[in-house]
Design an enzyme around this catalytic site. Structure first.
Site, short mmCIF file in Angstrom:
data_model
loop_
_atom_site.label_atom_id
_atom_site.label_comp_id
_atom_site.label_asym_id
_atom_site.label_seq_id
_atom_site.Cartn_x
_atom_site.Cartn_y
_atom_site.Cartn_z
CE LYS A 85 -3.91 2.05 2.54
NZ LYS A 85 -4.85 1.91 3.67
CB SER A 96 -8.09 4.02 2.77
OG SER A 96 -7.27 3.29 3.68
CB SER A 144 -8.84 1.29 5.65
OG SER A 144 -9.52 2.51 5.73
#
Length: 493
Positions: A78, A156, A180
């Protein structure tokens, strides 16, 4: 072996050990899949040279024997994790051009274990969002499709969820501040675990809300989550909130035997208007755990209804403090200044240009609730509510409950753009089942458990006792075995 990118971590690890495949072959298969999947916008910084270099090193290490489980396995990272010499932007314009000279503890641990980083993955800007629509790189797109619409992969960690579901890596890192990891996993038919707060170091992860953020793995199976979490977890002197606790062998705890376990089903998680198919999935999940020998018991978590408003006071308050460091002075984007502009104008213009709308909204909310006249009315009250939420869970666990079963999301994946134009509170409601876990600092995992009437994946969430991720993973393993979810998105990209 063909379709190497479709292997799970466990399958690939075993194939590497047998010599059926090399890390370079696995990595090349993933890189080819990534190059053919630009339509999904999952990877935002591709690192094929680094990947192949690490794969060659992993192959050498495997030949010598005594390589850790993650050695040679290609994963995505990420964009919130700082990676040395590789752009780390948190999907924000304000960090444009930022290339760290250091490695986050979690990505370093994975690198030390021999994992191969394929590239950086898309996400909501500064991890603020539930649909991956606030990214400076544009939307990540869910590989699942049932009509002409492009669907959200959730947020997210949307890029991570997309990459795992579309087999663009064997697994990925995510972070979870209010759901998330778990919400995108539910939207894409993958597994995502948020460990206990403090189980994984936050050092080198770009901060959103420091008392809530926690890193975790996003994988294709529960077994893979156990393998990867063990490599990511552990004490870190550089993070004062990191717990000095031994990390067990989580995979060894996956027996699938949950006889005698008590599973709590909280009545407050069945709000008015809960879609019928979500309610049915939840009931089916409870029945599966009961069939596996667990006792299912209704419990009460009375302060649940206050969790969402309290979260959206605490998280923005911490964000407004954390994001004050982005000012255009030392790194990242700096606005062009006009004649006569001073330092204040530079701060204002840089932040106006660099931050997106959702981030600005949360910074303003956070600054407001921390301001002199409102600190007690909002921020302190929210902190007290947080204590009560934590006590609700403690009381349930003290009464003998081993894990709590809830829905993961209030719906299946929705179309991109369908919610972002509406009232932002509608988007915030996506986190209604997940944020309590962050507020209480507990471990939570999402397991794919069925398909919606449209054919989209739906997930169930299990919440565990603090520091008992092994037990939680075992309950999730039993649920995964019973649900037998094997659906994959049909390739259209």
């Amino acid at each position: 072996m063909s379709d190497l990118n479709k292997l799970t971590l466990a399958e690939a690890r075993d194939a590497l050990r047998k010599g059926d495949v090399t890390s370079v072959e696995l990595t090349e298969a993933c890189l080819a899949a990534i190059d053919g999947a630009d339509a999904l916008n999952a990877y935002v910084h591709k690192t094929p040279e680094i990947a192949l270099e690490r794969a060659k090193a992993a192959d050498a290490r495997l030949k010598e024997g005594d390589a850790p489980d993650m050695c040679g396995l290609p994963i995505g990272m990420k964009d919130l994790f700082c990676t040395k010499g590789v752009a780390s932007q948190a999907a924000s314009g304000i960090l444009e051009g930022f290339t760290p000279e250091y490695e986050s503890t979690v990505s370093q641990k994975l690198q030390d274990a021999g994992a191969v980083m394929l590239g950086k993955l898309n996400m909501d800007e500064f991890a603020m969002g539930s649909s991956n629509e606030s990214s400076v790189y544009g939307d990540a797109i869910n590989p699942w499709k049932v009509d002409e619409r492009n669907l959200t992969p959730g947020g997210s960690s949307g890029g991570s969820a997309t990459a795992v579901a579309a087999d663009l890596c064997l697994a990925a890192t995510g972070t979870d501040t209010g759901g998330s990891i778990r919400q995108p996993a539910a939207f894409t038919g993958t597994v995502g675990i948020k460990p206990t707060y403090g189980r994984c170091s936050r050092w080198g992860i770009i901060a959103y809300a420091s008392s809530l953020d926690q890193a975790g793995p996003m994988t294709k199976t529960v077994r893979d989550a156990a393998i990867m979490l063990e490599a990511m977890a552990g004490h870190d002197m550089k993070d004062s909130t990191s717990a000095d606790l031994a990390v067990p062998n989580f995979e060894a705890m996956l027996t699938g035997d949950i006889r005698g376990k008590v599973i709590g089903v909280p009545k407050e998680y069945r709000p008015e208007g809960l879609p019928e198919e979500i309610g049915k999935l939840w009931d089916d999940g409870a029945a599966m755990l009961k069939d596996a020998g667990a006792e299912v018991r209704e419990i009460s978590l009375p302060h649940t209804k206050y969790a969402l408003p309290a979260y959206y006071v605490i998280a923005p308050a911490e964000a407004s403090s954390n994001l004050a460091r982005y000012d255009g002075v030392r790194y990242g984007h700096r606005a062009k200044l006009g004649a006569g502009d001073g330092i204040n104008e530079m701060y204002e213009k840089t932040r106006a240009e660099g931050f997106g709308d959702e981030v600005k909204r949360r910074i303003m909310v956070g600054t407001y609730v921390l301001s002199a006249g409102f600190y007690d009315a909002y921020y302190n009250r929210a902190r007290k509510v947080r204590t009560l939420i934590k006590k609700d869970f403690s009381d349930a666990f003290d009464a003998g409950v081993d894990a709590i079963l809830t829905p993961a999301t209030p719906s299946a994946a929705f179309g991109l753009g369908e919610m972002s134009d509406a009232d932002p509170v509608q988007m915030y409601l996506n986190d209604v089942f997940t944020i309590t876990v962050n507020m209480a600092g507990l471990p939570g995992i999402t397991v794919p458990a069925g398909l919606s009437s449209q054919g989209l994946p739906l997930g169930l969430q299990l919440i565990g006792r603090p520091w008992e991720e092994g037990d939680l993973l075992n309950t999730a393993y039993a649920l995964e075995q019973a649900a037998g979810f094997v659906a994959k998105p049909a390739k259209w990209w």
